[in-house]
Motif scaffolding. Sequence first.
Motif, PDB file in Angstrom:
ATOM      1  N   TYR A 142    -100.207 -28.256  64.950  1.00 36.11           N
ATOM      2  CA  TYR A 142     -99.016 -27.615  65.864  1.00 36.11           C
ATOM      3  C   TYR A 142     -99.252 -26.242  66.154  1.00 36.11           C
ATOM      4  O   TYR A 142     -98.774 -25.313  65.703  1.00 36.11           O
ATOM      5  CB  TYR A 142     -97.904 -27.737  64.658  1.00 36.11           C
ATOM      6  CG  TYR A 142     -97.310 -28.992  64.474  1.00 36.11           C
ATOM      7  CD1 TYR A 142     -96.630 -29.668  65.199  1.00 36.11           C
ATOM      8  CD2 TYR A 142     -97.581 -29.491  63.159  1.00 36.11           C
ATOM      9  CE1 TYR A 142     -96.178 -31.059  64.782  1.00 36.11           C
ATOM     10  CE2 TYR A 142     -97.354 -30.881  62.954  1.00 36.11           C
ATOM     11  CZ  TYR A 142     -96.324 -31.723  63.440  1.00 36.11           C
ATOM     12  OH  TYR A 142     -96.088 -32.735  63.277  1.00 36.11           O
ATOM     13  N   GLN A 165     -87.177 -16.097  56.758  1.00 34.40           N
ATOM     14  CA  GLN A 165     -86.388 -16.626  58.103  1.00 34.40           C
ATOM     15  C   GLN A 165     -87.339 -16.514  59.345  1.00 34.40           C
ATOM     16  O   GLN A 165     -87.593 -17.455  59.983  1.00 34.40           O
ATOM     17  CB  GLN A 165     -85.319 -15.734  58.251  1.00 34.40           C
ATOM     18  CG  GLN A 165     -84.528 -15.961  59.569  1.00 34.40           C
ATOM     19  CD  GLN A 165     -83.319 -15.064  59.960  1.00 34.40           C
ATOM     20  OE1 GLN A 165     -83.383 -14.129  59.476  1.00 34.40           O
ATOM     21  NE2 GLN A 165     -82.603 -15.598  60.843  1.00 34.40           N
ATOM     22  N   ASN A 168     -89.720 -19.586  58.989  1.00 41.27           N
ATOM     23  CA  ASN A 168     -89.245 -20.782  59.411  1.00 41.27           C
ATOM     24  C   ASN A 168     -88.913 -20.808  60.824  1.00 41.27           C
ATOM     25  O   ASN A 168     -89.059 -21.899  61.145  1.00 41.27           O
ATOM     26  CB  ASN A 168     -87.771 -20.891  58.661  1.00 41.27           C
ATOM     27  CG  ASN A 168     -87.996 -21.114  57.269  1.00 41.27           C
ATOM     28  OD1 ASN A 168     -89.106 -21.724  56.635  1.00 41.27           O
ATOM     29  ND2 ASN A 168     -87.024 -20.766  56.472  1.00 41.27           N
ATOM     30  N   VAL A 169     -88.678 -19.813  61.446  1.00 43.48           N
ATOM     31  CA  VAL A 169     -88.439 -19.736  62.901  1.00 43.48           C
ATOM     32  C   VAL A 169     -89.826 -20.163  63.747  1.00 43.48           C
ATOM     33  O   VAL A 169     -89.719 -20.982  64.684  1.00 43.48           O
ATOM     34  CB  VAL A 169     -87.743 -18.507  63.449  1.00 43.48           C
ATOM     35  CG1 VAL A 169     -87.887 -18.382  64.944  1.00 43.48           C
ATOM     36  CG2 VAL A 169     -86.284 -18.415  62.914  1.00 43.48           C
ATOM     37  N   LYS A 171     -92.201 -22.014  62.335  1.00 42.75           N
ATOM     38  CA  LYS A 171     -92.555 -23.304  62.246  1.00 42.75           C
ATOM     39  C   LYS A 171     -91.773 -24.216  63.007  1.00 42.75           C
ATOM     40  O   LYS A 171     -92.080 -25.159  63.526  1.00 42.75           O
ATOM     41  CB  LYS A 171     -92.229 -23.662  60.582  1.00 42.75           C
ATOM     42  CG  LYS A 171     -93.479 -23.126  59.805  1.00 42.75           C
ATOM     43  CD  LYS A 171     -93.023 -23.516  58.305  1.00 42.75           C
ATOM     44  CE  LYS A 171     -94.149 -22.752  57.401  1.00 42.75           C
ATOM     45  NZ  LYS A 171     -93.794 -23.047  55.926  1.00 42.75           N
ATOM     46  N   ARG A 172     -90.354 -23.926  63.401  1.00 41.15           N
ATOM     47  CA  ARG A 172     -89.529 -24.490  63.948  1.00 41.15           C
ATOM     48  C   ARG A 172     -89.868 -24.400  65.460  1.00 41.15           C
ATOM     49  O   ARG A 172     -89.974 -25.721  66.258  1.00 41.15           O
ATOM     50  CB  ARG A 172     -88.068 -23.936  64.108  1.00 41.15           C
ATOM     51  CG  ARG A 172     -87.093 -24.707  64.897  1.00 41.15           C
ATOM     52  CD  ARG A 172     -85.608 -24.148  64.755  1.00 41.15           C
ATOM     53  NE  ARG A 172     -85.224 -23.876  63.448  1.00 41.15           N
ATOM     54  CZ  ARG A 172     -84.688 -23.039  62.735  1.00 41.15           C
ATOM     55  NH1 ARG A 172     -84.311 -21.800  63.646  1.00 41.15           N
ATOM     56  NH2 ARG A 172     -84.098 -23.101  61.841  1.00 41.15           N
ATOM     57  N   ALA A 173     -90.503 -23.468  66.011  1.00 42.11           N
ATOM     58  CA  ALA A 173     -90.918 -23.272  67.195  1.00 42.11           C
ATOM     59  C   ALA A 173     -92.173 -24.068  67.602  1.00 42.11           C
ATOM     60  O   ALA A 173     -92.462 -24.696  68.730  1.00 42.11           O
ATOM     61  CB  ALA A 173     -91.318 -21.710  67.695  1.00 42.11           C
ATOM     62  N   TYR A 175     -92.937 -26.967  65.677  1.00 44.61           N
ATOM     63  CA  TYR A 175     -92.769 -28.231  65.533  1.00 44.61           C
ATOM     64  C   TYR A 175     -91.901 -28.959  66.666  1.00 44.61           C
ATOM     65  O   TYR A 175     -92.023 -30.154  66.876  1.00 44.61           O
ATOM     66  CB  TYR A 175     -91.843 -28.472  64.015  1.00 44.61           C
ATOM     67  CG  TYR A 175     -92.692 -28.079  62.690  1.00 44.61           C
ATOM     68  CD1 TYR A 175     -94.197 -28.155  62.739  1.00 44.61           C
ATOM     69  CD2 TYR A 175     -91.916 -27.777  61.592  1.00 44.61           C
ATOM     70  CE1 TYR A 175     -94.674 -27.804  61.843  1.00 44.61           C
ATOM     71  CE2 TYR A 175     -92.635 -27.574  60.614  1.00 44.61           C
ATOM     72  CZ  TYR A 175     -93.964 -27.428  60.530  1.00 44.61           C
ATOM     73  OH  TYR A 175     -94.619 -27.081  59.273  1.00 44.61           O
ATOM     74  N   THR A 176     -91.020 -28.225  67.101  1.00 42.72           N
ATOM     75  CA  THR A 176     -90.183 -28.658  68.396  1.00 42.72           C
ATOM     76  C   THR A 176     -90.912 -28.381  69.661  1.00 42.72           C
ATOM     77  O   THR A 176     -90.410 -29.081  70.732  1.00 42.72           O
ATOM     78  CB  THR A 176     -88.896 -28.026  68.447  1.00 42.72           C
ATOM     79  OG1 THR A 176     -88.987 -26.690  68.508  1.00 42.72           O
ATOM     80  CG2 THR A 176     -87.933 -28.176  66.998  1.00 42.72           C
ATOM     81  N   SER A 178     -90.841 -25.939  71.311  1.00 48.90           N
ATOM     82  CA  SER A 178     -89.641 -24.870  72.257  1.00 48.90           C
ATOM     83  C   SER A 178     -90.211 -23.621  72.622  1.00 48.90           C
ATOM     84  O   SER A 178     -89.620 -23.178  73.558  1.00 48.90           O
ATOM     85  CB  SER A 178     -88.439 -25.112  71.422  1.00 48.90           C
ATOM     86  OG  SER A 178     -88.553 -24.348  70.159  1.00 48.90           O
ATOM     87  N   ALA A 183     -86.595 -20.897  69.849  1.00 50.39           N
ATOM     88  CA  ALA A 183     -86.226 -20.917  68.471  1.00 50.39           C
ATOM     89  C   ALA A 183     -85.588 -20.114  67.906  1.00 50.39           C
ATOM     90  O   ALA A 183     -84.601 -20.623  67.018  1.00 50.39           O
ATOM     91  CB  ALA A 183     -87.578 -21.252  67.766  1.00 50.39           C
ATOM     92  N   GLU A 187     -81.662 -20.542  66.406  1.00 52.20           N
ATOM     93  CA  GLU A 187     -81.259 -19.749  65.024  1.00 52.20           C
ATOM     94  C   GLU A 187     -80.012 -18.912  64.934  1.00 52.20           C
ATOM     95  O   GLU A 187     -79.144 -19.050  64.253  1.00 52.20           O
ATOM     96  CB  GLU A 187     -82.495 -18.816  64.639  1.00 52.20           C
ATOM     97  CG  GLU A 187     -82.271 -18.185  63.180  1.00 52.20           C
ATOM     98  CD  GLU A 187     -82.582 -19.187  61.969  1.00 52.20           C
ATOM     99  OE1 GLU A 187     -82.414 -18.601  60.943  1.00 52.20           O
ATOM    100  OE2 GLU A 187     -82.979 -20.353  62.413  1.00 52.20           O
TER     101      GLU A 187
END
Length: 262
Positions: A142, A165, A168-169, A171-173, A175-176, A178, A183, A187
């Motif tokens: 990723y 936080q 996590n943001v 990782k979200r960016a 994984y998605t 985006s 992301a 949030e």
Amino acid sequence: MPAGARAPFQQHRSCAAALSHPGAFTGAVRAGRGMFETANGGTLFLDEVGELPLPIQTQLLRVLEEKTIVPLGTFEPRPVDVRVVAATHRDLPRDVAAGRFRADLWYRLSVLPLEVPPFSARIEDAKAIADSVQRDLARAGYPLRLTPADWKAVRAYDWPGNVRQFINVLKRAAYTGSGLSEAMAAERRLSGQTPQGLDERERALRLFCPERAEEVRPEEEIRAAYMRRALAAFDGNRARAAQALGVAENTLRKWVDGKSGA
């Protein structure tokens, strides 16, 4: 550390087992190695020690003072040599004053107190943290690329959830797919974490044009400027920029083209 254990104290029963004192709860008859015995000769990290119930605080104080434990199911004290490191997000002096935390335990633990500043106060650490996370994400398949606009957004945000936080943001960016700015916008929408006292125009201006946030300019000029910066942050993708700003794509198009009217 030659030996160590991590003890997140959350339940009364698990606290008693960690400290290895008999009779702390009904049915405590089975012998076993508690956290202190496991960490004997090394370091024990007590996470969120401020959440300990008062009866367990008393037991912990006794272990720290006497340097002995009584394993469950026995009545024979055993000596332990453990270096204790405790952490909490709570204001323990205030809890002591309110009677929620034992004063003698507080003084016993605070031999060398260290206060970790919030992530927003050491935002210069963000680059090193992001580099480490990006390497882990790349190994997992990723990859995450951060743009100058992303770093502006990172510096402009107050990060109430601190480093956890931020990670996590990131990782979200990844994984998605985006991107970090989107992301972060997600949030803020999910958690309602936006700067207080700022209207939508000012929030977006601080996010995308922080170096010009204090300038006084006509509303239309300000609006068009941060809309263009939002588009640039998302490589011209109007749908993604509109989503990040919380406006309809048609509205974004009109604002950028200067056709929004009054």
